[in-house]
Write a protein that holds these residues in place. Structure first.
Motif, PDB file in Angstrom:
ATOM      1  N   GLN A   1      45.237  34.980  25.479  1.00  0.00           N
ATOM      2  CA  GLN A   1      45.653  34.496  26.800  1.00  0.00           C
ATOM      3  C   GLN A   1      44.461  34.358  27.743  1.00  0.00           C
ATOM      4  O   GLN A   1      44.477  33.525  28.649  1.00  0.00           O
ATOM      5  CB  GLN A   1      46.728  35.402  27.401  1.00  0.00           C
ATOM      6  CG  GLN A   1      46.254  36.718  28.015  1.00  0.00           C
ATOM      7  CD  GLN A   1      45.933  37.795  26.996  1.00  0.00           C
ATOM      8  OE1 GLN A   1      45.930  37.553  25.790  1.00  0.00           O
ATOM      9  NE2 GLN A   1      45.661  38.990  27.473  1.00  0.00           N
TER      10      GLN A   1
ATOM     11  N   TYR B   1      47.650  28.109  34.192  1.00  0.00           N
ATOM     12  CA  TYR B   1      48.983  28.501  33.739  1.00  0.00           C
ATOM     13  C   TYR B   1      50.089  28.090  34.708  1.00  0.00           C
ATOM     14  O   TYR B   1      51.219  27.851  34.299  1.00  0.00           O
ATOM     15  CB  TYR B   1      49.047  30.014  33.531  1.00  0.00           C
ATOM     16  CG  TYR B   1      48.378  30.492  32.265  1.00  0.00           C
ATOM     17  CD1 TYR B   1      48.603  29.855  31.038  1.00  0.00           C
ATOM     18  CD2 TYR B   1      47.518  31.586  32.275  1.00  0.00           C
ATOM     19  CE1 TYR B   1      47.995  30.286  29.878  1.00  0.00           C
ATOM     20  CE2 TYR B   1      46.904  32.032  31.109  1.00  0.00           C
ATOM     21  CZ  TYR B   1      47.143  31.382  29.918  1.00  0.00           C
ATOM     22  OH  TYR B   1      46.550  31.807  28.765  1.00  0.00           O
TER      23      TYR B   1
ATOM     24  N   TYR C   1      45.780  36.040  35.981  1.00  0.00           N
ATOM     25  CA  TYR C   1      47.033  35.808  35.270  1.00  0.00           C
ATOM     26  C   TYR C   1      48.198  35.841  36.272  1.00  0.00           C
ATOM     27  O   TYR C   1      48.123  36.555  37.274  1.00  0.00           O
ATOM     28  CB  TYR C   1      47.294  36.924  34.247  1.00  0.00           C
ATOM     29  CG  TYR C   1      46.301  37.059  33.136  1.00  0.00           C
ATOM     30  CD1 TYR C   1      45.834  35.964  32.429  1.00  0.00           C
ATOM     31  CD2 TYR C   1      45.846  38.330  32.757  1.00  0.00           C
ATOM     32  CE1 TYR C   1      44.935  36.118  31.389  1.00  0.00           C
ATOM     33  CE2 TYR C   1      44.942  38.496  31.716  1.00  0.00           C
ATOM     34  CZ  TYR C   1      44.489  37.381  31.038  1.00  0.00           C
ATOM     35  OH  TYR C   1      43.597  37.536  30.008  1.00  0.00           O
TER      36      TYR C   1
ATOM     37  N   SER D   1      52.577  35.693  27.605  1.00  0.00           N
ATOM     38  CA  SER D   1      51.301  36.153  27.061  1.00  0.00           C
ATOM     39  C   SER D   1      51.413  36.435  25.564  1.00  0.00           C
ATOM     40  O   SER D   1      50.542  36.047  24.770  1.00  0.00           O
ATOM     41  CB  SER D   1      50.847  37.413  27.804  1.00  0.00           C
ATOM     42  OG  SER D   1      49.650  37.913  27.272  1.00  0.00           O
TER      43      SER D   1
ATOM     44  N   LEU E   1      51.539  33.138  23.705  1.00  0.00           N
ATOM     45  CA  LEU E   1      50.207  32.529  23.643  1.00  0.00           C
ATOM     46  C   LEU E   1      49.368  33.160  22.533  1.00  0.00           C
ATOM     47  O   LEU E   1      48.696  32.463  21.766  1.00  0.00           O
ATOM     48  CB  LEU E   1      49.499  32.711  24.986  1.00  0.00           C
ATOM     49  CG  LEU E   1      49.978  31.829  26.142  1.00  0.00           C
ATOM     50  CD1 LEU E   1      49.604  32.449  27.480  1.00  0.00           C
ATOM     51  CD2 LEU E   1      49.374  30.429  26.030  1.00  0.00           C
ATOM     52  N   LYS E   2      49.435  34.485  22.439  1.00  0.00           N
ATOM     53  CA  LYS E   2      48.665  35.192  21.408  1.00  0.00           C
ATOM     54  C   LYS E   2      49.087  34.760  20.005  1.00  0.00           C
ATOM     55  O   LYS E   2      48.270  34.668  19.092  1.00  0.00           O
ATOM     56  CB  LYS E   2      48.851  36.696  21.564  1.00  0.00           C
ATOM     57  CG  LYS E   2      48.182  37.278  22.793  1.00  0.00           C
ATOM     58  CD  LYS E   2      48.460  38.783  22.894  1.00  0.00           C
ATOM     59  CE  LYS E   2      47.820  39.379  24.125  1.00  0.00           C
ATOM     60  NZ  LYS E   2      48.034  40.838  24.225  1.00  0.00           N
TER      61      LYS E   2
END
Length: 406
Positions: A184, A198, A359, A370, A373-374
């Motif tokens: 992220q 984002y 963030y 998050s 995204l990982k």
């Protein structure tokens, strides 16, 4: 490992109130564990406030958030927690707002950009505790061998320099850690360089914006497909990339201040520069902050406020930041660091902090986004990846999570 501190200052055994703090460990060994910082701080505070005792439990980052979550669910919330996120607790009305805790000078001293990132529904509940920004690190020795005379200023410069590094035998010309550890962060850095991010200015997710799609298509075509990242980004974690840089195998990468100590320990001659962007320097960089919060349940608002006013004195903030290679979260400690030449290598990072992009930690949907995204961004830039489809998929997940939490 759990490290429990029992405050040992004057009044320890007979205080009228005992405050409980759960804190994260920033050290990488017993010798530099955060336990030592909190031990000294609790000792000093108790000497000045004999009616208040402070007990601190220090946990590793892999344990600390879960520990706080379990205590809160069991109805045994600590007075304070210093962890990675605060929004879920703020949304459930379990936290004191900072204006109910801190003196006006303490509250006003937080660096403005970070202070805003601690707000939920425009009320501050998260008090920043330890911050960092990102810059591009480059290996001066490898650059000189490849005939590169200055650090890159644009993405085209990155691609050009990475090609030269590859031709001169560098294993990983540009380390692109999109493995599951901290995807992220790397994702946001590239989004910012491409003019995206984002969220928009009102906090709506814009993960599949045209700018973001263009960014990851560029990465796929110009770095990954040409073999300029060495290994597949999905297989590289931040820790791997940092170790590779310290070992002299990485030409360039995005990094935070702790990489300096790691590189210096291995004798790497490095430089740092502002993040390159798609057509010039990136307009901003990423900032990261961890958070202190105070729970209503124990009911020690006044005593917690006294302790936090002490925690956030210039001396204590500067001591913590300098010990762990972090940036101060208050204006007074930042000014002290900027005016001291012994911190000169941190000055470039610190200058970026007030305008850094954080963030969207104020969104209760962020932990799920998050995690998604990982899981997905590494493959998006691989040989068979589809950046547009992956970003749209993550956008849909984000929208659904936002709608669920309202």
């Amino acid at each position: 490992m759990t490290l429990t501190l029992t405050g040992c200052g004057a009044g320890s055994g007979d205080g009228d109130v005992t405050l409980k703090l759960i804190a994260a460990d920033y050290g990488d060994s017993e010798a530099n564990s955060s336990r030592h910082y909190w031990d000294n701080l609790a000792h000093e505070f108790e000497k000045k406030n004999p009616g208040i005792k402070v007990d601190v439990d220090v946990y590793s980052w892999t344990e600390v958030d879960k520990k706080v979550e379990d205590l809160v669910k069991a109805g045994k919330a600590p007075d304070m927690a210093q962890v990675g996120a605060y929004a879920d607790y703020a949304a459930r009305h379990q936290l004191y707002s900072t204006d109910k805790l801190l003196s006006i000078p303490t509250e006003a001293d937080f660096t403005p950009g970070i202070s805003d990132a601690g707000e939920y529904n425009r009320v501050q509940y998260g008090m920043p505790f330890g911050a960092s920004t990102r810059r591009l690190f480059y290996n001066k020795k490898l650059f000189a061998k490849a005939g590169i005379t200055s650090p890159p200023k644009t993405w085209d410069d990155i691609a050009h320099d990475a090609q030269l590094l590859k031709e001169h035998g560098v294993k990983m010309p540009f380390a692109l850690p999109l493995g599951p550890e901290e995807t992220q962060a790397e994702t946001l850095l590239w989004m910012l360089g491409g003019g995206g991010g984002y969220t928009d200015t009102i906090g709506k997710y814009t993960i599949d914006s045209p700018q973001n799609i263009r960014t990851f298509q560029w990465l796929q075509k110009n770095l990954v497909a040409k073999g300029l990242t060495g290994e597949a980004p999905a297989d590289v974690n931040r820790a791997d990339a940092f170790q590779g840089f310290a070992d002299g195998d990485v030409g360039m990468l995005n990094g935070h201040p702790t990489l300096m100590k790691q590189a210096e320990a291995k004798g790497v001659d490095y430089g740092t520069t502002e993040l390159p962007g798609i057509d010039g320097k990136a307009k901003t960089t990423m900032g990261v902050a961890d958070w202190m919060m105070a729970f209503k349940q124990p009911g020690h608002r006044s005593e917690v406020g006294k302790f936090l006013d002490f925690v956030y004195t210039t001396k204590n903030v500067l001591k913590f930041s300098s010990t762990y290679g972090l940036l101060p979260v208050t204006s007074s400690a930042s000014q002290a660091m900027m005016s001291d030449d012994k911190y000169s290598k941190l000055h470039g990072f610190l200058e970026q902090l007030p305008h850094a992009q954080f963030y969207p930690a104020d969104k209760t949907s962020w932990p799920l986004v998050s995690k998604t995204l990982k899981a997905k961004m590494g493959a998006a830039v691989g040989p068979r990846g589809n950046p547009s489809a992956v970003l749209t998929d993550i956008q849909n997940t984000a929208d659904a999570a936002d709608n669920t939490v309202g």
